[in-house]
Structure formats: C-alpha cells, structure tokens
Design a protein around this motif. Structure first.
Motif, mmCIF file in Angstrom:
data_model
loop_
_atom_site.group_PDB
_atom_site.id
_atom_site.type_symbol
_atom_site.label_atom_id
_atom_site.label_comp_id
_atom_site.label_asym_id
_atom_site.label_seq_id
_atom_site.Cartn_x
_atom_site.Cartn_y
_atom_site.Cartn_z
ATOM 1 N N SER A 239 0.838 -1.200 0.000
ATOM 2 C CA SER A 239 0.000 0.000 0.000
ATOM 3 C C SER A 239 0.873 1.251 0.000
ATOM 4 C CB SER A 239 -1.061 -0.008 1.104
ATOM 5 O OG SER A 239 -0.452 0.092 2.339
ATOM 6 N N ASN A 240 2.042 1.201 0.628
ATOM 7 C CA ASN A 240 2.984 2.322 0.501
ATOM 8 C C ASN A 240 3.414 2.494 -0.951
ATOM 9 O OD1 ASN A 240 3.070 3.122 3.151
ATOM 10 N ND2 ASN A 240 4.932 2.016 3.655
ATOM 11 N N ALA A 241 3.787 1.380 -1.595
ATOM 12 C CA ALA A 241 4.233 1.448 -2.999
ATOM 13 C C ALA A 241 3.139 2.104 -3.841
ATOM 14 C CB ALA A 241 4.556 0.046 -3.515
ATOM 15 N N CYS A 242 1.887 1.723 -3.582
ATOM 16 C CA CYS A 242 0.761 2.256 -4.343
ATOM 17 C C CYS A 242 0.569 3.756 -4.064
ATOM 18 C CB CYS A 242 -0.481 1.451 -3.960
ATOM 19 S SG CYS A 242 -1.857 1.722 -5.041
ATOM 20 N N LYS A 243 0.754 4.137 -2.781
ATOM 21 C CA LYS A 243 0.586 5.551 -2.417
ATOM 22 C C LYS A 243 1.632 6.436 -3.089
ATOM 23 C CE LYS A 243 0.285 5.256 2.280
ATOM 24 N NZ LYS A 243 0.235 5.713 3.683
ATOM 25 N N PHE A 244 2.864 5.899 -3.196
ATOM 26 C CA PHE A 244 3.969 6.755 -3.637
ATOM 27 C C PHE A 244 4.421 6.480 -5.071
ATOM 28 C CE2 PHE A 244 4.126 6.652 1.025
ATOM 29 C CZ PHE A 244 4.002 8.016 1.275
ATOM 30 N N ARG B 285 8.831 -3.807 -5.036
ATOM 31 C CA ARG B 285 9.579 -2.789 -5.788
ATOM 32 C C ARG B 285 8.614 -1.852 -6.498
ATOM 33 N NH1 ARG B 285 14.783 -3.266 -7.615
ATOM 34 N NH2 ARG B 285 14.831 -5.413 -6.852
ATOM 35 N N ASP B 286 8.946 -0.562 -6.498
ATOM 36 C CA ASP B 286 8.118 0.370 -7.289
ATOM 37 C C ASP B 286 9.026 1.337 -8.030
ATOM 38 O OD1 ASP B 286 8.469 3.033 -5.845
ATOM 39 O OD2 ASP B 286 7.719 1.845 -4.169
ATOM 40 N N ASP B 287 8.447 2.031 -9.030
ATOM 41 C CA ASP B 287 9.239 3.070 -9.703
ATOM 42 C C ASP B 287 8.593 4.436 -9.477
ATOM 43 O OD1 ASP B 287 7.069 2.685 -11.336
ATOM 44 O OD2 ASP B 287 8.205 2.225 -13.153
ATOM 45 N N GLU C 14 7.443 8.581 11.924
ATOM 46 C CA GLU C 14 8.281 9.366 11.021
ATOM 47 C C GLU C 14 7.815 9.155 9.584
ATOM 48 O OE1 GLU C 14 10.564 11.536 11.551
ATOM 49 O OE2 GLU C 14 11.177 11.218 13.620
ATOM 50 N N GLN C 15 7.774 10.244 8.858
ATOM 51 C CA GLN C 15 7.451 10.177 7.437
ATOM 52 C C GLN C 15 8.457 11.044 6.702
ATOM 53 O OE1 GLN C 15 3.398 11.679 7.863
ATOM 54 N NE2 GLN C 15 2.631 9.619 7.504
ATOM 55 N N ALA C 16 8.732 10.674 5.437
ATOM 56 C CA ALA C 16 9.545 11.573 4.623
ATOM 57 C C ALA C 16 8.649 12.772 4.306
ATOM 58 C CB ALA C 16 10.008 10.837 3.380
ATOM 59 N N GLY D 6 -1.692 8.800 6.234
ATOM 60 C CA GLY D 6 -0.724 7.866 6.812
ATOM 61 C C GLY D 6 -0.399 8.282 8.229
ATOM 62 N N THR D 7 0.100 7.320 8.989
ATOM 63 C CA THR D 7 0.408 7.595 10.392
ATOM 64 C C THR D 7 1.900 7.560 10.650
ATOM 65 O OG1 THR D 7 0.296 5.238 10.846
ATOM 66 C CG2 THR D 7 -1.714 6.495 11.164
ATOM 67 N N GLY D 8 2.650 6.981 9.734
ATOM 68 C CA GLY D 8 4.074 6.814 9.963
ATOM 69 C C GLY D 8 4.383 5.638 10.874
ATOM 70 N N GLY E 145 3.387 2.263 9.899
ATOM 71 C CA GLY E 145 3.401 1.022 9.108
ATOM 72 C C GLY E 145 4.779 0.383 8.999
ATOM 73 N N LEU E 146 5.795 1.187 8.662
ATOM 74 C CA LEU E 146 7.126 0.600 8.455
ATOM 75 C C LEU E 146 7.772 0.192 9.777
ATOM 76 C CD1 LEU E 146 8.727 2.710 5.586
ATOM 77 C CD2 LEU E 146 8.020 0.313 5.505
ATOM 78 N N ALA E 147 7.487 0.957 10.848
ATOM 79 C CA ALA E 147 8.038 0.586 12.165
ATOM 80 C C ALA E 147 7.474 -0.775 12.575
ATOM 81 C CB ALA E 147 7.686 1.649 13.194
HETATM 82 P P1 ADP Z 1 2.691 5.913 6.442
HETATM 83 O O1 ADP Z 1 2.609 5.218 5.104
HETATM 84 O O2 ADP Z 1 1.507 5.676 7.303
HETATM 85 O O3 ADP Z 1 3.104 7.351 6.339
HETATM 86 P P2 ADP Z 1 4.953 4.187 6.910
HETATM 87 O O4 ADP Z 1 5.714 3.922 8.173
HETATM 88 O O5 ADP Z 1 4.347 3.006 6.214
HETATM 89 O O6 ADP Z 1 3.847 5.227 7.296
HETATM 90 O O7 ADP Z 1 5.890 4.969 5.913
HETATM 91 C C1 ADP Z 1 6.664 6.054 6.407
HETATM 92 C C2 ADP Z 1 7.103 6.967 5.292
HETATM 93 O O8 ADP Z 1 8.059 6.307 4.451
HETATM 94 C C3 ADP Z 1 5.983 7.389 4.352
HETATM 95 O O9 ADP Z 1 5.218 8.451 4.875
HETATM 96 C C4 ADP Z 1 6.803 7.811 3.128
HETATM 97 O O10 ADP Z 1 7.343 9.101 3.312
HETATM 98 C C5 ADP Z 1 7.961 6.809 3.125
HETATM 99 N N1 ADP Z 1 7.722 5.656 2.212
HETATM 100 C C6 ADP Z 1 7.314 4.408 2.566
HETATM 101 N N2 ADP Z 1 7.222 3.597 1.489
HETATM 102 C C7 ADP Z 1 7.572 4.353 0.421
HETATM 103 C C8 ADP Z 1 7.693 4.095 -0.996
HETATM 104 N N3 ADP Z 1 7.432 2.886 -1.513
HETATM 105 N N4 ADP Z 1 8.091 5.113 -1.791
HETATM 106 C C9 ADP Z 1 8.365 6.352 -1.266
HETATM 107 N N5 ADP Z 1 8.294 6.661 0.049
HETATM 108 C C10 ADP Z 1 7.892 5.673 0.887
#
Ligand code: ADP
Length: 193
Positions: free
Chosen positions: A80-85, A113-115, A132-134, A142-144, A146-148
């Motif tokens: 879902s991150n890949a799809c969002k970004f 993998r995404d492009d 944390e989010q970029a 997003g909540t930041g 998911g990846l943690a």
């Molecule tokens: P959320 O998606 O809820 O913001 P995550 O912990 O899943 O939280 O992701 C943290 C941050 O990592 C995202 O807000 C985004 O900035 C960056 N990120 C994660 N996956 C990708 C991706 N596939 N491409 C670009 N940035 C990503």
C-alpha cells in the motif's frame, strides 16, 4: 472510519511491540492463500490508479508453518505504501523466491519494488521509526507507523527489512526469513471451489 480503524490497530500493534508482548502464532499455511489475498486487495486498486502490478511468486504453491496473518500485514503495508507513492503509469511488483531448503525449513526472500517517487538517503533510516514520514504529501494519508511495525514483525520472524531507493527512481523494500516446512499430515485443507 476505515482510516481511524487502521490507526487504532497500528497504535495497538506498536504498543504491543514496544512492551514486548507481540507474539507470532505458528500454524501451517499455503503461501498461495497469502498471495491470492494480496492479489484480491491490490489488483483493482492498482488498476484504477493506472499502475501495472506484477506478482512474481515462485513459492506460491508451497506449504509452510508460520504467522501468515502477520506476513500478510507486512506485505500489505509495503504494497500500500508502494501504491501511495507511485504515480499513474508506474510499475509495482512483489517478488517471492524460495532461496534454499533443508529437511526442516526453507529460506524465503520477499521484495516489493516500485518506480515511484523514491526516498532520499537522509530519510531511508528515519522512515522505519515510529511516526516518522519523509516529506509530507498533501492528500496522502498515513500515520508513519506502518514501516516501524513491519520492521519489528520481520525481526520477530528472524529477518531484517531494508530499503534501497533513489529519489525519483522508486524504492525496493526487501527481507529474507526462514520458515519451517509443513509436513503432509499437518497441511491445511484445500479451500473449496
Ligand atoms: P505511512 O505510510 O503511514 O506514512 P509508513 O511507516 O508506512 O507510514 O511509511 C513512512 C514513510 O516512508 C511514508 O510516509 C513515506 O514518506 C515513506 N515511504 C514508505 N514507502 C515508500 C515508498 N514505496 N516510496 C516512497 N516513500 C515511501
């Protein structure tokens, strides 16, 4: 409501992880079931966004013992991150390989993998920390967390979640784990057609 529910579940998962109360279950499962569930969730979503979605899963028909629900949770989060970004016209793939096999277990490697937009080198460690989010993107929820959560779940499975990315060129999240093989008599029933 959906967003609040996922936020609530993320917060609960994170506090379980932080208080070391998160336990994985171990039950026999068919990797096929995990993969087809992911296909059901993401195929239409990606199609509607104009993204080409490829599932390249070699170990699909095999039986393992582990926490298939938590494994789906990790892969759902990465997809879902890949799809969002990733923008319209982009490509996303999930690759799964069984890298080796002993009498009792198998090594499995997963890569999403995404492009899409990619992640700057400064952000590549930070994004694995809670909340944390970029760069914030307007309209991207997003909540930041998911990846943690995903990183901790992969660790509980004995692996390590890592990212390779270049801004503007996309991102690849990968991890390798070992899972016990399921013996015939423990195999889950075939789902009825
Ligand atoms: P959320 O998606 O809820 O913001 P995550 O912990 O899943 O939280 O992701 C943290 C941050 O990592 C995202 O807000 C985004 O900035 C960056 N990120 C994660 N996956 C990708 C991706 N596939 N491409 C670009 N940035 C990503």
């Amino acid at each position: 409501a959906k967003f609040l529910l996922s936020l609530l579940n993320d917060v609960l998962d994170m506090s379980k992880i932080e208080s070391e109360k998160m336990k994985l279950t171990t039950a026999p499962f068919r990797m096929d079931d995990v993969i087809s569930q992911l296909r059901d969730i993401f195929q239409l979503q990606m199609e509607q966004k104009g993204i080409e979605f490829t599932l390249d899963c070699e170990a699909g028909d095999r039986l393992y013992v582990g926490d298939s629900l938590r494994l789906s949770q990790i892969l759902t989060n990465l997809l879902s991150n890949a799809c969002k970004f990733t923008q319209r016209g982009g490509h996303i793939s999930l690759t799964l390989r069984e890298t080796d096999r002993t009498d009792g277990d198998a090594g499995l490697s997963f890569c999403v993998r995404d492009d899409g937009v990619g992640i700057s080198p400064e952000d590549q460690e930070r994004i694995f920390l809670s909340f944390e989010q970029a760069q914030r993107r307007p309209g991207v929820p997003g909540t930041g967390l998911g990846l943690a959560i995903s990183r901790s779940l992969v660790e509980l499975m004995g692996g390590e979640l890592s990212v390779k990315s270049r801004p503007g060129e996309g991102a690849a999240f990968s991890f390798s784990i070992r899972l016990p093989l399921c013996r015939g008599e423990d195999a889950p029933a075939q789902p009825e057609e």
